[in-house]
Design a protein around this motif. Structure first.
Motif, mmCIF file in Angstrom:
data_model
loop_
_atom_site.group_PDB
_atom_site.id
_atom_site.type_symbol
_atom_site.label_atom_id
_atom_site.label_comp_id
_atom_site.label_asym_id
_atom_site.label_seq_id
_atom_site.Cartn_x
_atom_site.Cartn_y
_atom_site.Cartn_z
ATOM 1 N N GLY A 271 0.800 -1.217 0.000
ATOM 2 C CA GLY A 271 0.000 0.000 0.000
ATOM 3 C C GLY A 271 0.830 1.263 0.000
ATOM 4 N N GLN A 272 2.074 1.155 -0.473
ATOM 5 C CA GLN A 272 2.960 2.325 -0.506
ATOM 6 C C GLN A 272 3.976 2.152 -1.624
ATOM 7 N N THR A 273 4.213 3.219 -2.383
ATOM 8 C CA THR A 273 5.199 3.156 -3.452
ATOM 9 C C THR A 273 6.599 3.294 -2.863
ATOM 10 N N GLN A 274 7.615 3.010 -3.669
ATOM 11 C CA GLN A 274 8.991 3.112 -3.181
ATOM 12 C C GLN A 274 9.383 4.573 -2.924
ATOM 13 N N ASP A 275 8.571 5.510 -3.420
ATOM 14 C CA ASP A 275 8.807 6.932 -3.134
ATOM 15 C C ASP A 275 8.078 7.404 -1.880
ATOM 16 N N GLY A 276 7.303 6.516 -1.260
ATOM 17 C CA GLY A 276 6.622 6.860 -0.019
ATOM 18 C C GLY A 276 5.181 7.294 -0.186
ATOM 19 N N ALA A 277 4.641 7.286 -1.399
ATOM 20 C CA ALA A 277 3.244 7.676 -1.626
ATOM 21 C C ALA A 277 2.308 6.531 -1.255
ATOM 22 N N ASN A 278 1.197 6.869 -0.637
ATOM 23 C CA ASN A 278 0.228 5.856 -0.230
ATOM 24 C C ASN A 278 -0.715 5.508 -1.381
ATOM 25 N N ILE A 279 -0.999 4.220 -1.548
ATOM 26 C CA ILE A 279 -1.958 3.746 -2.539
ATOM 27 C C ILE A 279 -2.846 2.703 -1.876
ATOM 28 N N LYS A 280 -4.017 2.468 -2.462
ATOM 29 C CA LYS A 280 -4.925 1.472 -1.912
ATOM 30 C C LYS A 280 -4.494 0.079 -2.369
ATOM 31 N N THR A 281 -4.465 -0.851 -1.428
ATOM 32 C CA THR A 281 -4.085 -2.223 -1.763
ATOM 33 C C THR A 281 -5.295 -2.981 -2.298
ATOM 34 N N VAL A 341 1.116 6.248 -10.813
ATOM 35 C CA VAL A 341 2.466 5.773 -10.483
ATOM 36 C C VAL A 341 3.190 5.289 -11.745
ATOM 37 N N VAL A 342 2.557 4.352 -12.453
ATOM 38 C CA VAL A 342 3.208 3.754 -13.618
ATOM 39 C C VAL A 342 3.405 4.787 -14.728
ATOM 40 N N ARG A 343 2.426 5.642 -14.935
ATOM 41 C CA ARG A 343 2.525 6.630 -16.023
ATOM 42 C C ARG A 343 3.727 7.553 -15.836
#
Length: 364
Positions: A271-281, A341-343
């Motif tokens: 639920g978190q990107t390697q940059d520290g941003a939160n995303i929904k799992t 994130v991917v874009r």
């Protein structure tokens, strides 16, 4: 006659030569009664020994393996719990193969599991002809494990109704099974080496909670997902080579594509990107085992439908089969991940660009 090919061999068959090496090198003085190998050799079978040419088969928490072996040395059973796809079943199979030389005494827990699956049933033709004799009795896997002094594996135990689960309480406490149909003294007593390894998914918690009495008969160990990125990349590469077999020499597997797969899985899992941003799992299982499945399917896609080189676009195509298993809302979560994130990564990386371009087609 040509040797018959099978899709999958049991652990004791796949690693028969390694077991033979360990048996020869083992010390009889350190071998518990009923065990094929000593505890040290069981550990080496699972975690590897380069000097003896024993491969590592379980990757993750080495102390967990040590504690599991110690649990099976005692009177209590071993319960492996964790998220789906964390190799609980594989670990139980390896333990059974090393301790008993037989991993096939297995019960698959379901809503339809009955008392007969845990204790015994009858061959009714013989029962009518001879009465309740030993010849007419059809022993369960646990019955066979007790008679032979072997490990029994009970998969997905929390999927069984509570009244079925609790049949294990007296068996594990007394290490005996009574057969009243054959008389008051008809009792099967477990031979040394008998024990039970159970597995349960944490996602099934609340389906059929284990009773306190049954929990006391097990030592619980949690098998956690792999969080080390480099380690998970290495593991997926190894597992992919094993799955591909002879095809591995004919398919190019770029490391950056496997790294992309692991990065996406770890971010969606945590639920978190390697940059520290939160995303929904997503609700879908984003385990290492599922990542291996995606890599394998993508590699086959590359071999049979493309130029034999695995690319990130093929990973994107196969991802949909994993995510759409549980919850339709997961589509929105993956779309958010792709769009936000991917874009951004696609602007700086050809691998992520390929992943993003194909994903746009499949995640509308």
């Amino acid at each position: 006659m040509a040797k018959q090919q099978v899709i999958r061999l049991s652990a004791e068959q796949r690693y028969s030569k390694e077991l033979e090496k360990l048996i020869k090198a083992d010390s009889e003085n350190n071998k518990p009664e009923g065990w094929v190998l000593s505890p040290k050799s069981v550990r080496q079978f699972i975690l590897g020994n380069d000097r003896l040419g024993i491969s590592r088969k379980f990757f993750g928490d080495d102390p967990l393996v040590d504690r599991s072996i110690v649990s099976l040395l005692g009177k209590q059973g071993l319960m492996l719990v964790g998220q789906p796809g964390t190799a609980k079943s594989m670990l139980s199979e390896l333990l059974a193969a090393a301790i008993s030389g037989d991993s096939n005494l297995t019960i698959q827990g379901t809503a339809g599991t009955s008392e007969d699956h845990i204790r015994y049933s009858w061959n009714y033709a013989l029962l009518l002809a001879e009465g309740p004799t030993e010849r007419a009795l059809v022993g369960s896997q646990i019955y066979q494990g007790m008679k032979q002094g072997k490990i029994v594996r009970f998969e997905e135990i929390t999927r069984c109704p509570p009244e079925i689960q609790d049949i294990l309480v007296s068996i594990m406490s007394e290490k005996q099974m009574m057969i009243p149909e054959m008389g008051a003294n008809a009792i099967i007593s477990a031979k040394p080496g008998f024990n039970i390894i159970g597995t349960a998914n944490l996602q099934d918690r609340g389906v059929h909670e284990m009773s306190a009495a049954l929990k006391r008969r097990f030592n619980f160990e949690t098998v956690n997902p792999i969080n080390n990125k480099d380690f998970e990349i290495e593991l997926i590469q190894r597992q992919l080579e094993q799955e591909l077999g002879e095809l591995k020499t004919q398919i190019v597997i770029p490391v950056d594509v496997i790294e992309l797969l692991v990065t996406a899985f770890q971010e969606l899992r945590q639920g978190q990107t390697q940059d520290g941003a939160n995303i929904k799992t997503p609700d879908a299982v984003m385990s290492t085992a599922e990542a291996v499945n995606i890599a394998y399917a993508s590699a086959l896609d590359a071999y049979y439908f493309s130029d034999g080189t695995l690319n990130a676009g093929q990973i994107a195509k196969q991802l949909i089969g994993v995510v759409l298993k549980d919850n339709a809302d997961d589509i929105k979560r993956i779309q958010f991940y792709m769009d936000n994130v991917v874009r951004e990564r696609a602007k700086k990386s050809d691998t992520w660009h390929s992943f993003y371009q194909v994903s746009k087609t499949f995640w509308k």
